[in-house]
Design a protein around this motif. Structure first.
Motif, PDB file in Angstrom:
ATOM      1  N   UNK A  85     -61.047 -49.006  19.869  1.00  0.00           N
ATOM      2  CA  UNK A  85     -61.406 -50.368  19.463  1.00  0.00           C
ATOM      3  C   UNK A  85     -62.571 -50.392  18.491  1.00  0.00           C
ATOM      4  N   UNK A  86     -63.296 -49.263  18.361  1.00  0.00           N
ATOM      5  CA  UNK A  86     -64.426 -49.193  17.431  1.00  0.00           C
ATOM      6  C   UNK A  86     -64.032 -48.557  16.102  1.00  0.00           C
ATOM      7  N   UNK A  87     -62.756 -48.226  15.941  1.00  0.00           N
ATOM      8  CA  UNK A  87     -62.301 -47.554  14.724  1.00  0.00           C
ATOM      9  C   UNK A  87     -61.609 -48.539  13.786  1.00  0.00           C
ATOM     10  N   UNK A  88     -61.880 -48.459  12.480  1.00  0.00           N
ATOM     11  CA  UNK A  88     -61.113 -49.272  11.523  1.00  0.00           C
ATOM     12  C   UNK A  88     -59.626 -48.911  11.603  1.00  0.00           C
ATOM     13  N   UNK A  89     -58.780 -49.896  11.408  1.00  0.00           N
ATOM     14  CA  UNK A  89     -57.335 -49.645  11.448  1.00  0.00           C
ATOM     15  C   UNK A  89     -56.932 -48.605  10.408  1.00  0.00           C
ATOM     16  N   UNK A  90     -57.585 -48.644   9.251  1.00  0.00           N
ATOM     17  CA  UNK A  90     -57.239 -47.692   8.190  1.00  0.00           C
ATOM     18  C   UNK A  90     -57.528 -46.259   8.625  1.00  0.00           C
ATOM     19  N   UNK A  91     -58.601 -46.044   9.375  1.00  0.00           N
ATOM     20  CA  UNK A  91     -58.913 -44.705   9.860  1.00  0.00           C
ATOM     21  C   UNK A  91     -57.930 -44.294  10.948  1.00  0.00           C
ATOM     22  N   UNK A  92     -57.595 -45.214  11.829  1.00  0.00           N
ATOM     23  CA  UNK A  92     -56.622 -44.887  12.878  1.00  0.00           C
ATOM     24  C   UNK A  92     -55.283 -44.484  12.262  1.00  0.00           C
ATOM     25  N   UNK A  93     -54.908 -45.151  11.183  1.00  0.00           N
ATOM     26  CA  UNK A  93     -53.659 -44.790  10.499  1.00  0.00           C
ATOM     27  C   UNK A  93     -53.739 -43.367   9.941  1.00  0.00           C
ATOM     28  N   UNK A  94     -54.872 -43.027   9.329  1.00  0.00           N
ATOM     29  CA  UNK A  94     -55.027 -41.686   8.766  1.00  0.00           C
ATOM     30  C   UNK A  94     -54.988 -40.625   9.859  1.00  0.00           C
ATOM     31  N   UNK A  95     -55.674 -40.873  10.967  1.00  0.00           N
ATOM     32  CA  UNK A  95     -55.682 -39.900  12.055  1.00  0.00           C
ATOM     33  C   UNK A  95     -54.294 -39.712  12.650  1.00  0.00           C
ATOM     34  N   UNK A  96     -53.538 -40.803  12.751  1.00  0.00           N
ATOM     35  CA  UNK A  96     -52.162 -40.706  13.237  1.00  0.00           C
ATOM     36  C   UNK A  96     -51.308 -39.891  12.270  1.00  0.00           C
ATOM     37  N   UNK A  97     -51.517 -40.124  10.981  1.00  0.00           N
ATOM     38  CA  UNK A  97     -50.759 -39.401   9.962  1.00  0.00           C
ATOM     39  C   UNK A  97     -51.082 -37.912   9.983  1.00  0.00           C
ATOM     40  N   UNK A  98     -52.382 -37.592  10.098  1.00  0.00           N
ATOM     41  CA  UNK A  98     -52.809 -36.194   9.980  1.00  0.00           C
ATOM     42  C   UNK A  98     -52.444 -35.352  11.188  1.00  0.00           C
TER      43      UNK A  98
END
Length: 508
Positions: free
Chosen positions: A412-425
């Motif tokens: 909940x403290x992570x930007x959605x854009x970062x969560x997307x990148x982490x999911x991708x990587x």
């Protein structure tokens, strides 16, 4: 439709004088540049780490690299070194050099598929090895601003702004006014027309630039531009800063900004020619001032055993940025525009890029100003978002179990854009197309260095995408050969800086 003829900058410091220098150098003979600076406001003066963009900035302004290094106790910075961020007993480098053959091949799949005992950074770049030996990024025969390895600087912020001031006034024709602004007067359309000062002078202008730091006199207090906090994503809110001497005169000068994780934050360690600059940045939600000071004392060692609050500077940090840093004919640069935390030298580079964009896209008249302002605001908001993503990445990959670090891993403290990148990587190796622009402040390579430096892994499943083994192995071998050759050639930081102090550097 009257042309833009005069620019008025309010506030000095690093941001103000860099902005004045870039605009004056770009538009010498076509624009008048006035900088109004309060004699009663002291600059924060602890931003001592920079990004490699600073070399081009200083070159554009017309500053001699040797003069700068000598005047500002400058040293060479080739990387950031992160200590204890992952497990509490580890380190990794974020070097300034791009991975070998970065524009041709993504070496991450090959590094991961063929473990060689080296970190990702060491496998694709010889710069970490140079940093580990406190080496300089070039030799005396390399001209000013040119490099063997990519580099930035560490500098004495208290000396940097006066150095820039002297150059801007004496060589670029910037007018310097020491005065407090007492009133801001608008014209009938809501644009700033002039500033009234306590010395009785009214200063008119066509474009006004707010470099008043956290005070945000023009963009915040006058125009009320909305401030978006990111404190729910980046928890750092306080810094304790101090300067400490070297234990001996010939002590090595580090080629890195060293960042050592603590229970509720981290400590920066920057080596200048005659001293080190240290600062403990932390979250007051997870520790107290007394505990933070105790951690700083422990880091310093025996010489810091009796350190008191009277000897450190306590600096509050308000993390966030203006949604509209350009309103009407007023634009904010530096801390008045935004600030997150000093990790990765993001503050000075944002001031540089903002000032350069203003200089490059200077609106020729008021009719063009709205379009330039809209473009500037869009660009700045994008850059702030990417900086927040990148800084947060350092925290979310940590395996430390103190409450501060656990809280940082809360999705909940992570930007959605970062969560997307982490999911991708998890399944795709980080590469160019993951970010929207090729000219990012922090390119994909920077994300790779941090992601893999902190133990990130990618599982490509049935699609390993590793068809170029011979080419990749060849690049790894080239890095290994260069590591031995270059580290054998480069002098130490202190050795090169001593020679520059005596003899200067070749002009480009």
């Amino acid at each position: 439709m009257s042309p833009t003829r005069s620019v008025v900058i309010v506030g000095g410091g690093t941001a103000g004088w860099l902005t004045a220098g870039l605009i004056a150098a770009n538009h010498k003979g076509h624009l008048s540049v006035t900088l109004v600076e309060s004699p009663n406001v002291k600059s924060i003066g602890v931003g001592e780490g920079t990004w490699p963009t600073i070399r081009n900035t200083l070159k554009k302004i017309g500053i001699s690299e040797a003069d700068f290094l000598k005047a500002c106790d400058g040293t060479f910075k080739q990387a950031s070194k992160f200590v204890n961020w992952t497990t509490g007993d580890d380190h990794y480098y974020h070097p300034f050099m791009l991975p070998k053959a970065y524009d041709q091949i993504n070496l991450a799949p090959y590094w991961q598929a063929q473990p060689n005992g080296l970190s990702f950074a060491d496998t694709v770049s010889y710069q970490p090895a140079a940093c580990a030996q406190d080496l300089a990024p070039k030799t005396m025969t390399v001209p000013e601003y040119a490099a063997i390895t990519n580099y930035a600087y560490h500098l004495d912020a208290g000396k940097f702004a006066p150095f820039l001031q002297k150059h801007c006034v004496e060589n670029l024709g910037v007018r310097h006014v020491l005065a407090d602004v007492t009133r801001i007067e608008n014209d009938g359309d809501g644009y700033i027309a002039r500033l009234q000062t306590d010395v009785g002078e009214a200063i008119a202008g066509d474009l006004f630039i707010d470099c008043t730091g956290f005070l945000s006199l023009l963009i915040g207090k006058h125009y009320g531009a909305a401030f978006t906090s990111c404190a729910d994503q980046l928890f750092i809110d306080t810094a304790l800063a101090i300067q400490v001497p070297y234990e001996r005169e010939d002590a090595p000068i580090a080629s890195v900004t060293k960042s050592t994780a603590q229970r509720a934050g981290w400590i920066w360690d920057i080596g200048l020619t005659h001293r080190r600059g240290l600062g403990h940045v932390f979250s007051s939600r997870f520790t107290t001032d007394d505990e933070a000071l105790a951690d700083l004392k422990a880091y310093i060692g025996p010489s810091g055993a009796h350190l008191t609050f009277d000897e450190v500077r306590k600096i509050p940090i308000r993390s966030g940025h203006r949604q509209t840093p350009w309103v009407k004919n007023c634009v904010a640069v530096g801390l008045s525009s935004g600030f997150v935390e000093p990790l990765e030298a993001s503050s000075i580079v944002m001031a540089e890029l903002s000032a350069q964009m203003i200089a490059d896209q200077m609106p020729v008249n008021r009719a063009a100003m709205a379009v330039v302002a809209k473009r500037f605001n869009t660009t700045l908001n994008y850059r702030w978002a990417r900086i927040i993503d990148f800084l947060k990445l350092h925290y979310v990959l940590s395996q430390r179990e103190e409450p501060f670090w656990v809280a940082n891993r809360d999705p909940s403290t992570m930007p959605e854009s970062l969560k997307d990148l982490l999911s991708l990587w998890k399944y795709h190796f980080p590469w160019h197309d993951d970010l929207d622009h090729r000219d990012e402040i922090f390119p994909t390579a920077s994300f790779q260095y941090v992601y893999y430096g902190m133990g990130g892994r990618t599982d490509p499943g049935a699609f390993p995408k590793t068809p170029d083994w011979p080419k990749a192995v060849g690049h790894f071998q080239e890095v290994a050969r260069a590591r031995q050759a270059v580290t054998g050639q480069l002098p130490t930081n202190r050795n090169l800086l001593s020679k520059i102090s005596q003899y200067g550097l070749q002009k480009v």
